[in-house]
Structures are given as structure tokens and as C-alpha cells.
Design a protein around this motif. Structure first.
Motif, mmCIF file in Angstrom:
data_model
loop_
_atom_site.group_PDB
_atom_site.id
_atom_site.type_symbol
_atom_site.label_atom_id
_atom_site.label_comp_id
_atom_site.label_asym_id
_atom_site.label_seq_id
_atom_site.Cartn_x
_atom_site.Cartn_y
_atom_site.Cartn_z
ATOM 1 N N LEU A 144 0.831 -1.208 0.000
ATOM 2 C CA LEU A 144 0.000 0.000 0.000
ATOM 3 C C LEU A 144 0.862 1.253 0.000
ATOM 4 O O LEU A 144 1.913 1.309 0.650
ATOM 5 C CB LEU A 144 -0.913 0.024 1.221
ATOM 6 C CG LEU A 144 -2.204 -0.804 1.150
ATOM 7 C CD1 LEU A 144 -2.920 -0.756 2.497
ATOM 8 C CD2 LEU A 144 -3.118 -0.294 0.047
ATOM 9 N N ASN A 145 0.388 2.276 -0.714
ATOM 10 C CA ASN A 145 1.004 3.597 -0.660
ATOM 11 C C ASN A 145 0.212 4.480 0.291
ATOM 12 O O ASN A 145 -1.020 4.431 0.319
ATOM 13 C CB ASN A 145 1.026 4.233 -2.053
ATOM 14 C CG ASN A 145 1.902 3.459 -3.020
ATOM 15 O OD1 ASN A 145 2.978 2.978 -2.657
ATOM 16 N ND2 ASN A 145 1.445 3.323 -4.255
ATOM 17 N N TRP A 201 -1.872 3.973 6.268
ATOM 18 C CA TRP A 201 -3.069 3.177 6.517
ATOM 19 C C TRP A 201 -2.985 2.543 7.902
ATOM 20 O O TRP A 201 -1.883 2.225 8.382
ATOM 21 C CB TRP A 201 -3.222 2.092 5.445
ATOM 22 C CG TRP A 201 -3.475 2.658 4.080
ATOM 23 C CD1 TRP A 201 -2.536 3.124 3.204
ATOM 24 C CD2 TRP A 201 -4.736 2.835 3.455
ATOM 25 N NE1 TRP A 201 -3.135 3.589 2.061
ATOM 26 C CE2 TRP A 201 -4.498 3.414 2.185
ATOM 27 C CE3 TRP A 201 -6.059 2.564 3.831
ATOM 28 C CZ2 TRP A 201 -5.521 3.721 1.302
ATOM 29 C CZ3 TRP A 201 -7.079 2.866 2.944
ATOM 30 C CH2 TRP A 201 -6.815 3.437 1.708
ATOM 31 N N SER A 239 -5.208 9.162 2.816
ATOM 32 C CA SER A 239 -4.903 8.457 1.577
ATOM 33 C C SER A 239 -6.171 7.791 1.058
ATOM 34 O O SER A 239 -7.137 7.607 1.805
ATOM 35 C CB SER A 239 -3.817 7.394 1.797
ATOM 36 O OG SER A 239 -2.623 7.983 2.278
ATOM 37 N N THR A 299 -7.835 4.743 -1.991
ATOM 38 C CA THR A 299 -7.524 3.504 -2.712
ATOM 39 C C THR A 299 -7.188 3.754 -4.172
ATOM 40 O O THR A 299 -6.835 2.798 -4.879
ATOM 41 C CB THR A 299 -8.722 2.553 -2.642
ATOM 42 O OG1 THR A 299 -9.886 3.210 -3.174
ATOM 43 C CG2 THR A 299 -9.010 2.141 -1.211
ATOM 44 N N GLN A 332 -4.208 1.954 -6.213
ATOM 45 C CA GLN A 332 -3.454 1.090 -5.307
ATOM 46 C C GLN A 332 -3.372 -0.344 -5.849
ATOM 47 O O GLN A 332 -4.285 -0.845 -6.513
ATOM 48 C CB GLN A 332 -4.119 1.055 -3.925
ATOM 49 C CG GLN A 332 -4.163 2.395 -3.199
ATOM 50 C CD GLN A 332 -2.863 2.721 -2.486
ATOM 51 O OE1 GLN A 332 -1.872 1.977 -2.577
ATOM 52 N NE2 GLN A 332 -2.847 3.832 -1.768
ATOM 53 N N TYR A 382 -2.061 -4.043 -3.964
ATOM 54 C CA TYR A 382 -1.609 -4.542 -2.675
ATOM 55 C C TYR A 382 -1.957 -6.020 -2.536
ATOM 56 O O TYR A 382 -2.767 -6.567 -3.302
ATOM 57 C CB TYR A 382 -2.253 -3.736 -1.537
ATOM 58 C CG TYR A 382 -3.746 -3.623 -1.609
ATOM 59 C CD1 TYR A 382 -4.580 -4.521 -0.933
ATOM 60 C CD2 TYR A 382 -4.344 -2.618 -2.376
ATOM 61 C CE1 TYR A 382 -5.959 -4.411 -0.999
ATOM 62 C CE2 TYR A 382 -5.728 -2.510 -2.448
ATOM 63 C CZ TYR A 382 -6.531 -3.402 -1.772
ATOM 64 O OH TYR A 382 -7.889 -3.298 -1.842
#
Length: 788
Positions: free
Chosen positions: A377-378, A381, A395, A397, A400, A402
Motif C-alpha cells: 500500500l502507498n 493506513w 490516503s 484507494t 493502489q 496490494y
């Protein structure tokens, strides 16, 4: 005695009108008072309060109940009333505004300060601490509630504060600055807010009533002012008309900004629920003609996983909400562990799921549950161990990719049956049920589970009952009073109609379970989706779109934790542990090694599901929007033309009476007087008929012999009727001649006015406003009430 009027004596050469007795006196023309007398603003204060009361009621579209409305109106009434009293005592406009702020602070301190203020009225430091706490509570409540939102103490505090500030602004604009047109601008806020949060916005009836109250405010201002400034009136009408039409059009055609879609492109909303109204948005997204892409994935799971977004586990009023704000910074993703409450003796199967987001952008991460690890994930979270969801405060989704490592719970029916009821303290809140509630909820729960020996057997009985032939799946029902969702009132209607979609089935099972003493909550997310036909030979990819949105209940069992069930017919699959006759032993599996997609309804297409093509759906939406806008504009036009129609009807009835000869001269003079008022010619309560006639004779259009003679005849008839009550021997009233005289004078008054004045006389006749003191005491004495 009779009163004779010398020829040409409507006014003498100097313009001084004669009295009824023949004495001549000079009366300077009355052009209206330049300054308002002390206390003259009270009608304007009342008009402002009426406008506020009507406009603020528009918030009923996004707020539950009506208990919040009276405190708002009471606050506005105190602020506006205090200003009126202070001005009546001679206080200047600027000091009055400051005093209104002080009165407002004392009122808020009295009702929200909990005794922290000095003498309960003057705010102190603890009072402002209390206010800060209320604001924080309101922000938290707004962040987790959906619309219509329940008004708790925090939200009520914000509403009352807003009411006080709006009332002060209205008072300053309308009275201090003498710009009543601007006084309507603050009230566009409560009128426009519903349109930003929900489809349709405020009701058209409320908007029309607000428009009428606004126009009444403008008329009252002109009456109080005692003079007419055509530019001020024209500007007021233009501003008012533009604001009214804009509010109507925005409410009808503007998409809501605050309540977004679960599959929308925004990451958050304007107000309630951070842009997510989960149980309502599921229905909206399921009714989309074309599904919107959400994500695609591959998985090693033995059975295809549900993807959870968020958990609703608390009621605010009658509405499901999340218990805690999104994200807890002390639980980062590297702290993900085995779910709380899951005993070591319960079998689980670990799986890895690779997810690629296609079209959804939310702060809630779609993931199989319960997750024990997330990689790739970026952004920042966090793990919420109470709701078992993954969230972020900054942030989304969007874009994304992941990998989620999750557990598939595989308890046996025996383990579920033998689970105790000594629930942890943090679980007890999941037993609360709103009260009062429809009796059918408790009655159905008791009836369905009458033969159940354990909580597990009761849960299975509820699930089987809802999945039975008695219920049908339909994305368009039930809708109660224009609202949908999973609140207790909606569920009561659902259990009566036995028609609904996943929201109603999941919420019904969760609510009924709670009434039986079983902790329950509602999970919101996605079904496993469908297999992508373009998948390679070695990899099976599954896709999820907006039509896969789903809600399901989770029930708590001691030693096992939160366990999902599936009560919705034709959607999803029932877990093996929820089939008592197909007991699953620890470590065993009845699922195929290669997962297959859950088929979507085909022959059993959900009732009410749209089958229109995208072009047809778009065309239908356009036609519907145009029709709604057209209806709203037509309603505005009817409302704006209402004064014209009322005045025209009154004029026609009076002329019919005059023409019939069955009435006295008072009817003709009353019509002439009202015509003068409509054309903004000063008519006052102490003015004699001869004084008004002299005023009319000064008009340029009254210079002709025919016009002056007709005015003279009307005047003589009125004076004879007013001052000489004895009938003239042999006199006979010729109604046709009297009507002709009236039409000649009225025509001259109208033709001699400016184009703008003629427009105002037609569209906004001033004669419909209440007359000044003594203005019509005699005028209506002989008329039927319908002709006054």
C-alpha cells in the motif's frame, strides 16, 4: 343636505385641495417619510423571522425528526426581538448589532453551558471549554452519521449557533443597512445545503414557501419605509427571483456533493458520513443501469472471499453508524495480528489475495476479512481492531495495488453451539437496539427462533427464514417516506412487505439477533465478483464492479469472534458452518481447489433491476430532470403571478358590483384608491377623498376634460355617500355610467405612470398589503368581506 362641488374645484389654481365643506387649504404633497419612526421596524422583524422559520425547515431533508427546528427558530426570535427592542429604545444600528451578539452568547451559555457561566448567562473559560467539547462531538457525529442524521447535542449546538449568526446577518442587512434583498442571501444556506447532500434537495413546497416569505419581506419593507424607490424594489425583485430560481434549479439538477457513491471517484464528502452513506448508497449503486469497475484480483483462497470495506455496529437514533472514527494511529498495519476473540481451537485457512484497484477511491480499503497482513500500500493506513477494517485519514484507494493475507474461519456447528454468553465489555454495545421500534421486529424474531435451543440455532433459523420462499429480492424496495437504508423503521416495513435487497436482509438479521441477546453488526463491502474470461491458463482473475456491492451480518460467538452469515436470497453463498446438516470438521474443506465465480442472477434477475440501455437510461434521466426543472420554474411563475391574479379577481368582482347598480359609490372609490396605491401614489389613513382627488388631478395624464369630469363625478358621489347619508329624491344610480367614469380615471392613472411603475402595479400590487392605520376603516364598511 347635499354637497355640491363647484366646477373645476377638484383643486384650486395653486394646487391646494378643498375640504368637503368648501374651505380651501394648502396641503403639501406627501412623498413618504424619509426616516422610520421608532418601533416601525416590528413588521419587518416579524417578516424576517417568518423567512427564517420557513427556510430553516428545509434542513428537515437531511436531519431526522423535527425537535431541532424549534430551538433554531427560538434562537432567531430572541436575537431579532432583542434587536427590535433595543432600536425602539433608541440604540444605534451598530451598537444594536453588538448587543445582539451579546444576547446570543448569553442564550447559548444558558442552554448549552451546563451552569458554567456567570449567573448562568455570562460565558466563562469553562463555558468555552464546554463549547469546544460540543463542537468536537458534533464533528465526530457528522463523520460517522448518514443522512437523515440524528440530531444529538453536538449537532444541535451547531444548528443553534448557525441560527443565531444567520439571524444577526439578516437583521443587519434588512434594518441596519436597509437592504432587505440582501437579507435573503443568508437563508440560501439552509435552502441549498440539502441539495448538496441528497438527491432532490429541499422539497419544492419548502422552496416555494421560502420564496413567498422573501417576497413578503420585500413588500413589508416598502410599507415600513413609507416610500417607494423603484430601483430598490426592482433590484430586490431581481435578486429575490434569481435566488429563488437558483435554489430550485440547484436542488433539482445538481448532483449531491456530500453523499457520494461507494464506488465514486471522490475520497470524501462534504458533510455526513465522510461522503459515504453506506446502506443507502448500496441501493443507488445496485440500481445503476451500467456497473462501474471497482477492482480485480487473484487469490489462493479455497473459497472466494468477500471484500469488507467498513463495519456498522452502532445506532445513532435509528441509523446504523460506525462505532469509531476511521483509523487509529496506534495500530499500524505492521501490528496486524490474529483477530481478537478467535480461540486457538478454531480451524482457519490462510490465503493471499493480490488486489488491483480499478475505479473506486475511498478511505476504506477493500480487503478479505479478517486480514492478518497487508503489503504494497502507498500512504498511511491503519488497522481498526474493533471493526476489523483498514482505513486511512489522508490516503485513498485510487491506483493502489496490494496483497492481503487473510484467514478463512472454519468453526464447526458444535463449536458455535457451545459458545458461551459471557461477552467482553467492548462487545456489549453490539446488543443495543433503538427504542421505540416496530413491534414486528421483536415478534418475528421470537416466532422464528421459538424452537432454537442455542444462539447458534437461533442465528441459523433467522438466516433460513430470510432466505426462504417468503422473501423476494428487489433493489427498489422498501422505501419509507422517501428514505431507504437499514434503520428500524425501514426494517419494520421490510418485514411487512417481505421484499428488499441485501441491506434490508442483513440489517433485519442483525437487529433481530440483537433483540434475542446475540451481539450483531452489519458489514459493508463486495461480493467475490465474477471470473474474468480473459484469464490465462495458469492464473484465474476475478473482477468486481458496483453491482457486487453487498451487506451481510456478523454475529459474535465467545471463543470464535465475529462470524459472517448470509441471509440474502440469490446473492452470495451460505458458509459451511451455517449449514447445520453439513458439519465441517476442523481442517476439512468442501470447497473446490480452484474457486469458481458466484453466478449472478439471470433467470432470477432481481425484481426492479433496470434493463434499460445506457442511452435509454441517460435519455430518461434527462427527460426527468427537464420535467422537474420545468415544474419548478412553472411553480415559481405561478407563485410570482399570484398577487396579479388575486388583484385582477378583486377588480373584476368590484366592477361587476358597480355595473349592476346594487352598491354605493364606496366600491368605485375603493377601487380608485387601490389603483392609486398600486401605482405607488401616496394614500394615507387620514386623507380625505378630496385630498386624494387633488393628488390625482395633478397627474399629467389627468389634464383632459373627460378625465377631470369623470374624477369629479366619482368624487361628488363618494362625498355625498360619505357625508350626506340621506338619499337624494328621485336619484337613480347608473352603474354603467359610474363604471365608465372609473375606467376613464383608472386608465389615465395607469397610462400616465412610468413603464416600471405600471409593471409593479400589475405584478406586485401594493393594495394587497395591509393598509395603514385608519386607511380603510370606512372603505370596507359596506362591502361584503369577499369584495374588500
Amino acid at each position: 343636505m347635499t354637497v355640491e362641488s363647484p366646477p373645476g374645484s377638484v383643486a384650486d389654481a395653486s394646487g391646494a385641495p378643498e375640504s368637503a365643506g368648501g374651505a380651501s387649504m394648502r396641503l403639501p404633497p406627501r412623498r413618504g417619510r424619509k426616516r422610520r419612526v421608532r418601533g416601525a421596524e416590528w413588521p419587518l422583524v416579524v417578516a424576517l423571522l417568518v423567512l427564517f422559520a420557513v427556510s430553516s425547515s428545509a434542513l428537515g431533508a437531511i436531519l431526522d425528526g423535527a425537535d431541532w427546528w424549534l430551538p433554531m427558530v427560538a434562537t432567531a426570535a430572541v436575537v431579532l426581538g432583542a434587536g427590535g427592542l433595543l432600536r425602539a429604545r433608541g440604540l444605534g444600528p451598530r451598537l444594536t448589532g453588538l448587543a445582539e451578539v451579546g444576547v446570543f452568547l448569553m442564550m447559548v451559555t444558558l442552554f448549552f453551558g451546563r451552569g458554567s457561566g456567570l449567573l448562568w448567562l455570562i460565558p466563562t473559560a469553562p463555558t468555552f471549554d464546554r463549547f469546544d467539547s460540543l463542537v468536537r462531538d458534533a464533528i465526530e457525529s457528522i463523520s460517522v452519521q448518514n443522512v437523515p442524521a440524528t440530531v444529538d447535542d453536538g449537532i444541535l449546538f451547531l444548528l443553534v449557533v448557525g441560527a443565531g449568526l444567520l439571524a444577526i446577518l439578516m437583521d443587519v442587512f434588512a434594518i441596519a443597512f436597509r437592504a432587505p434583498a440582501l437579507a435573503g442571501a443568508p437563508m440560501l444556506i439552509p435552502l441549498a445545503v440539502p441539495g448538496l447532500l441528497i438527491d432532490g434537495g429541499a422539497s419544492v413546497v419548502t422552496l416555494m414557501l421560502a420564496a413567498a416569505a422573501y417576497l413578503a419581506l420585500l413588500m413589508v419593507d416598502q410599507r415600513v419605509r413609507g416610500q417607494v424607490d423603484r430601483w430598490r424594489v426592482g433590484g430586490s425583485v431581481v435578486v429575490g427571483g434569481v435566488g429563488i430560481v437558483a435554489a430550485l434549479v440547484l436542488s433539482v439538477v445538481m448532483p449531491p456533493l456530500g453523499v457520494g457513491s461507494l464506488v465514486g471517484s471522490g475520497s470524501g464528502g462534504l458533510l455526513f458520513g465522510s461522503g459515504i452513506s453506506p446502506l443507502v448508497d448500496i441501493g443507488k449503486d445496485l440500481r445503476r443501469p451500467d456497473p462501474t469497475p471497482v477492482l480485480h484480483y487473484t487469490t489462493t483462497a479455497e473459497s472466494l472471499p468477500y471484500f469488507k470495506l467498513l463495519t456498522l455496529d452502532r445506532f445513532v437514533g435509528t441509523t446504523w453508524t460506525a462505532q469509531t472514527p476511521p483509523g487509529r494511529t496506534e495500530l499500524s498495519l505492521d501490528q496486524l495480528t490474529r483477530p481478537p476473540g478467535l480461540g486457538a481451537g478454531v480451524a482457519t485457512a490462510e490465503s493471499k489475495t493480490d488486489v488491483v484497484i480499478d475505479g473506486v477511491a475511498t478511505t476504506w480499503l477493500p480487503a478479505p476479512s479478517p486480514a492478518v497482513a497487508v503489503d504494497g500500500l502507498n500512504g498511511r493506513w491503519f488497522w481498526n481492531d474493533t471493526a476489523e477494517v483498514i482505513t486511512s485519514s489522508n490516503s485513498t484507494t485510487r491506483g493502489q495495488q496490494y496483497t492481503v493475507t487473510a484467514l478463512q474461519l472454519k468453526p464447526t456447528p458444535e463449536q458455535l453451539r457451545t459458545a458461551g454468553t459471557s461477552y467482553p465489555e467492548e462487545i456489549l454495545g453490539s446488543l443495543d437496539v433503538p427504542s421505540p421500534r416496530p413491534a414486528i421486529i421483536d415478534e418475528t424474531a421470537q416466532s422464528v427462533t421459538a424452537d432454537s435451543a442455542t444462539n447458534y440455532d437461533a442465528a441459523v433459523a433467522l438466516q433460513d427464514y430470510l432466505r426462504s420462499y417468503r422473501f423476494s429480492y428487489d433493489t427498489k424496495a422498501p422505501v419509507v417516506n422517501g428514505a431507504e437504508g437499514g434503520g428500524v423503521q425501514v426494517i419494520g416495513a421490510f418485514l411487512e412487505s417481505k421484499t428488499g435487497y441485501c441491506v434490508h436482509f442483513a440489517s433485519a438479521m442483525a437487529i433481530m439477533a440483537r433483540t434475542l441477546g446475540i451481539p450483531a453488526r452489519v458489514a459493508v463491502g463486495y461480493l467475490p465478483g465474477t471470473r474474468d474470461v480473459s484469464s490465462g491458463a495458469n492464473t484465474t482473475t476475478f473482477t468486481i464492479d458496483s453491482h457486487d456491492l453487498h451487506a451481510w451480518p456478523e454475529l459474535y460467538f465467545v471463543g470464535i469472534g465475529w462470524v459472517p452469515f448470509e441471509p440474502t436470497p440469490s446473492r452470495g453463498t451460505v458458509p459451511a458452518y451455517a449449514k447445520p446438516n453439513q458439519s465441517t470438521q476442523p481442517g476439512s474443506s468442501q470447497s473446490p481447489a480452484v474457486p469458481t465465480a458466484i453466478p449472478r442472477p439471470t433467470d432470477n434477475q432481481p425484481q426492479g433491476q433496470s434493463t434499460a440501455t445506457p442511452a435509454e437510461a441517460a435519455q430518461a434521466q434527462t427527460v426527468n430532470a427537464v420535467a422537474q426543472v420545468g415544474g419548478a420554474v412553472l411553480g415559481c411563475l405561478i407563485l410570482l403571478l399570484l398577487p396579479l391574479m388575486i388583484r385582477q379577481g378583486r377588480r373584476i368582482r368590484r366592477r361587476a358590483l358597480i355595473r349592476s347598480g346594487q352598491t354605493d359609490a364606496g366600491v368605485a372609490w375603493l377601487e380608485l384608491t387601490d389603483t392609486a396605491r398600486d401605482h405607488r401614489i401616496g394614500v394615507y389613513g387620514t386623507q380625505t377623498p378630496r385630498a386624494l382627488a387633488a393628488r390625482l388631478a395633478e397627474l399629467p395624464a389627468m389634464g383632459g376634460t373627460e378625465e377631470r369630469a369623470a374624477l369629479e363625478r366619482l368624487l361628488v358621489a363618494e362625498e355625498r355617500e360619505r357625508y350626506d347619508r340621506r338619499p337624494e329624491p328621485g336619484a337613480r344610480v347608473d352603474g354603467v355610467e359610474r363604471e365608465r367614469d372609473l375606467l376613464v380615471v383608472v386608465g389615465a392613472v395607469h397610462s400616465g405612470a412610468t413603464r416600471f411603475t405600471r409593471f409593479l402595479a400589475t405584478v406586485l400590487p401594493a393594495s394587497l398589503l395591509p393598509r395603514g392605520r385608519g386607511a380603510a376603516a370606512r372603505d370596507t364598511r359596506k362591502l361584503p368581506s369577499s369584495q374588500a
